[in-house]
Design a protein around this motif. Structure first.
Motif, PDB file in Angstrom:
ATOM      1  N   UNK A  86       0.839  -1.194   0.000  1.00 43.86           N
ATOM      2  CA  UNK A  86       0.000   0.000   0.000  1.00 43.86           C
ATOM      3  C   UNK A  86       0.878   1.251   0.000  1.00 43.86           C
ATOM      4  N   UNK A  87       0.382   2.341  -0.591  1.00 40.95           N
ATOM      5  CA  UNK A  87       1.173   3.578  -0.622  1.00 40.95           C
ATOM      6  C   UNK A  87       1.326   4.171   0.781  1.00 40.95           C
ATOM      7  N   UNK A  88       2.405   4.915   0.980  1.00 42.45           N
ATOM      8  CA  UNK A  88       2.686   5.527   2.282  1.00 42.45           C
ATOM      9  C   UNK A  88       1.557   6.455   2.706  1.00 42.45           C
ATOM     10  N   UNK A  89       0.959   7.172   1.752  1.00 40.70           N
ATOM     11  CA  UNK A  89      -0.115   8.099   2.134  1.00 40.70           C
ATOM     12  C   UNK A  89      -1.302   7.350   2.737  1.00 40.70           C
ATOM     13  N   UNK A  90      -1.574   6.131   2.264  1.00 46.38           N
ATOM     14  CA  UNK A  90      -2.663   5.346   2.835  1.00 46.38           C
ATOM     15  C   UNK A  90      -2.310   4.886   4.249  1.00 46.38           C
ATOM     16  N   UNK A  91      -1.079   4.449   4.450  1.00 45.24           N
ATOM     17  CA  UNK A  91      -0.642   4.050   5.784  1.00 45.24           C
ATOM     18  C   UNK A  91      -0.722   5.242   6.742  1.00 45.24           C
ATOM     19  N   UNK A  92      -0.364   6.432   6.251  1.00 41.58           N
ATOM     20  CA  UNK A  92      -0.485   7.635   7.078  1.00 41.58           C
ATOM     21  C   UNK A  92      -1.935   7.910   7.448  1.00 41.58           C
ATOM     22  N   UNK A  93      -2.840   7.766   6.478  1.00 38.61           N
ATOM     23  CA  UNK A  93      -4.259   8.010   6.757  1.00 38.61           C
ATOM     24  C   UNK A  93      -4.841   6.980   7.713  1.00 38.61           C
ATOM     25  N   UNK A  94      -4.376   5.759   7.635  1.00 43.22           N
ATOM     26  CA  UNK A  94      -4.854   4.746   8.587  1.00 43.22           C
ATOM     27  C   UNK A  94      -4.446   5.112  10.011  1.00 43.22           C
ATOM     28  N   UNK A  95      -3.254   5.694  10.160  1.00 42.10           N
ATOM     29  CA  UNK A  95      -2.784   6.090  11.486  1.00 42.10           C
ATOM     30  C   UNK A  95      -3.416   7.404  11.944  1.00 42.10           C
ATOM     31  N   UNK A  96      -3.655   8.315  11.022  1.00 38.03           N
ATOM     32  CA  UNK A  96      -4.214   9.642  11.326  1.00 38.03           C
ATOM     33  C   UNK A  96      -5.135  10.037  10.177  1.00 38.03           C
ATOM     34  N   UNK A  97      -6.442   9.776  10.285  1.00 36.29           N
ATOM     35  CA  UNK A  97      -7.356  10.003   9.155  1.00 36.29           C
ATOM     36  C   UNK A  97      -7.622  11.470   8.811  1.00 36.29           C
ATOM     37  N   UNK A  98      -7.281  12.400   9.701  1.00 37.51           N
ATOM     38  CA  UNK A  98      -7.479  13.810   9.367  1.00 37.51           C
ATOM     39  C   UNK A  98      -6.373  14.260   8.422  1.00 37.51           C
ATOM     40  N   UNK A  99      -6.794  14.906   7.346  1.00 38.88           N
ATOM     41  CA  UNK A  99      -5.847  15.352   6.317  1.00 38.88           C
ATOM     42  C   UNK A  99      -6.422  16.605   5.670  1.00 38.88           C
ATOM     43  N   UNK A 100      -5.771  17.061   4.611  1.00 44.48           N
ATOM     44  CA  UNK A 100      -6.317  18.181   3.844  1.00 44.48           C
ATOM     45  C   UNK A 100      -6.078  17.937   2.367  1.00 44.48           C
ATOM     46  N   UNK A 101      -6.938  18.534   1.552  1.00 42.40           N
ATOM     47  CA  UNK A 101      -6.808  18.424   0.103  1.00 42.40           C
ATOM     48  C   UNK A 101      -6.808  19.810  -0.513  1.00 42.40           C
ATOM     49  N   UNK A 102      -6.146  19.910  -1.636  1.00 42.54           N
ATOM     50  CA  UNK A 102      -6.200  21.105  -2.457  1.00 42.54           C
ATOM     51  C   UNK A 102      -6.706  20.677  -3.822  1.00 42.54           C
ATOM     52  N   UNK A 103      -7.782  21.305  -4.254  1.00 43.24           N
ATOM     53  CA  UNK A 103      -8.348  21.060  -5.577  1.00 43.24           C
ATOM     54  C   UNK A 103      -8.402  22.389  -6.310  1.00 43.24           C
ATOM     55  N   UNK A 104      -8.548  22.343  -7.611  1.00 41.91           N
ATOM     56  CA  UNK A 104      -8.455  23.569  -8.403  1.00 41.91           C
ATOM     57  C   UNK A 104      -9.594  24.542  -8.141  1.00 41.91           C
ATOM     58  N   UNK A 105     -10.694  24.102  -7.552  1.00 40.14           N
ATOM     59  CA  UNK A 105     -11.792  25.017  -7.257  1.00 40.14           C
ATOM     60  C   UNK A 105     -11.609  25.762  -5.931  1.00 40.14           C
ATOM     61  N   UNK A 106     -10.534  25.479  -5.207  1.00 38.12           N
ATOM     62  CA  UNK A 106     -10.315  26.111  -3.910  1.00 38.12           C
ATOM     63  C   UNK A 106      -9.416  27.346  -3.973  1.00 38.12           C
ATOM     64  N   UNK A 107      -8.905  27.665  -5.157  1.00 41.69           N
ATOM     65  CA  UNK A 107      -8.078  28.869  -5.353  1.00 41.69           C
ATOM     66  C   UNK A 107      -6.927  28.962  -4.360  1.00 41.69           C
ATOM     67  N   UNK A 108      -6.163  27.898  -4.238  1.00 41.66           N
ATOM     68  CA  UNK A 108      -4.980  27.907  -3.392  1.00 41.66           C
ATOM     69  C   UNK A 108      -5.230  27.617  -1.922  1.00 41.66           C
ATOM     70  N   UNK A 109      -6.452  27.432  -1.541  1.00 37.05           N
ATOM     71  CA  UNK A 109      -6.767  27.091  -0.143  1.00 37.05           C
ATOM     72  C   UNK A 109      -6.853  25.573  -0.018  1.00 37.05           C
ATOM     73  N   UNK A 110      -6.696  25.091   1.183  1.00 37.17           N
ATOM     74  CA  UNK A 110      -6.867  23.661   1.407  1.00 37.17           C
ATOM     75  C   UNK A 110      -8.170  23.425   2.163  1.00 37.17           C
ATOM     76  N   UNK A 111      -8.697  22.234   1.988  1.00 33.70           N
ATOM     77  CA  UNK A 111      -9.958  21.838   2.616  1.00 33.70           C
ATOM     78  C   UNK A 111      -9.659  20.671   3.560  1.00 33.70           C
ATOM     79  N   UNK A 112     -10.075  20.783   4.835  1.00 32.76           N
ATOM     80  CA  UNK A 112      -9.864  19.656   5.745  1.00 32.76           C
ATOM     81  C   UNK A 112     -10.805  18.498   5.409  1.00 32.76           C
ATOM     82  N   UNK A 113     -10.263  17.291   5.474  1.00 30.74           N
ATOM     83  CA  UNK A 113     -11.044  16.091   5.194  1.00 30.74           C
ATOM     84  C   UNK A 113     -10.721  15.028   6.238  1.00 30.74           C
ATOM     85  N   UNK A 114     -11.617  14.058   6.321  1.00 26.78           N
ATOM     86  CA  UNK A 114     -11.377  12.865   7.142  1.00 26.78           C
ATOM     87  C   UNK A 114     -11.470  11.674   6.207  1.00 26.78           C
ATOM     88  N   UNK A 115     -10.451  10.834   6.232  1.00 25.76           N
ATOM     89  CA  UNK A 115     -10.378   9.699   5.320  1.00 25.76           C
ATOM     90  C   UNK A 115     -10.914   8.438   5.978  1.00 25.76           C
TER      91      UNK A 115
END
Length: 161
Positions: A86-115
């Motif tokens: 499994x990719x490292x990012x998945x192992x990280x999310x399993x240990x700590x599901x809170x993360x953030x994403x940046x998508x092109x509709x956010x204009x440089x801001x990040x959005x908090x997510x729970x995986x």
């Protein structure tokens, strides 16, 4: 799951895929977030930047991933370039599901997510939707000795600050 097209096309060597994603991440950073991410469209994956907390280091770790939208949620596939682990990012999310994403509709801001990993009917539905974009997914996944996780990124309220 049945393979819809038989054999998957031959993938480039893993070192080349890893190099591409490193370069992709650098393009995003050097452009100030103006290049390297995009919204999904019919028949095409979107691209986002996911930032997790390293499970051992505690440091922020960013990765570029393809994604799709499912209602208010986003979802990604943890294929890891069909590597056997499994990719490292998945192992990280399993240990700590809170993360953030940046998508092109956010204009440089990040959005908090729970995986969370999709299971059962939800996983099957999201996998089937993904096959509409890439008919070779079953063949790619069959090359891995572990099941490919479908990771749902649910929006969560921004922390006050």
């Amino acid at each position: 799951m049945a393979t819809t097209t038989g054999r998957a096309p031959k993938l480039p060597p893993r070192w080349l895929m890893r190099g591409f994603w490193r370069l992709h991440r650098q393009v995003f950073v050097l452009s100030g977030g103006r290049a390297g991410i995009r919204l999904p469209q019919a028949g095409r994956w979107g691209m986002l930047r996911l930032t997790t907390v390293g499970r051992r280091s505690g440091q922020a770790r960013a990765v570029m991933l393809t994604y799709q939208v499912d209602g208010p949620n986003l979802y990604v596939l943890a294929l890891n370039g069909v590597a056997p682990h499994d990719p490292a990012w998945l192992l990280n999310l399993r240990a700590q599901p809170e993360a953030s994403v940046e998508t092109s509709d956010l204009n440089g801001r990040s959005r908090p997510v729970r995986a969370r990993e999709a299971t059962g009917e939800e996983r099957e539905r999201l996998w089937a939707a993904s096959l509409e974009i890439d008919r070779h997914l079953d063949a790619y996944a069959a090359q891995r000795p572990v099941p490919t996780a479908v990771v749902v990124l649910e929006p969560r309220p921004a922390l006050p600050g």
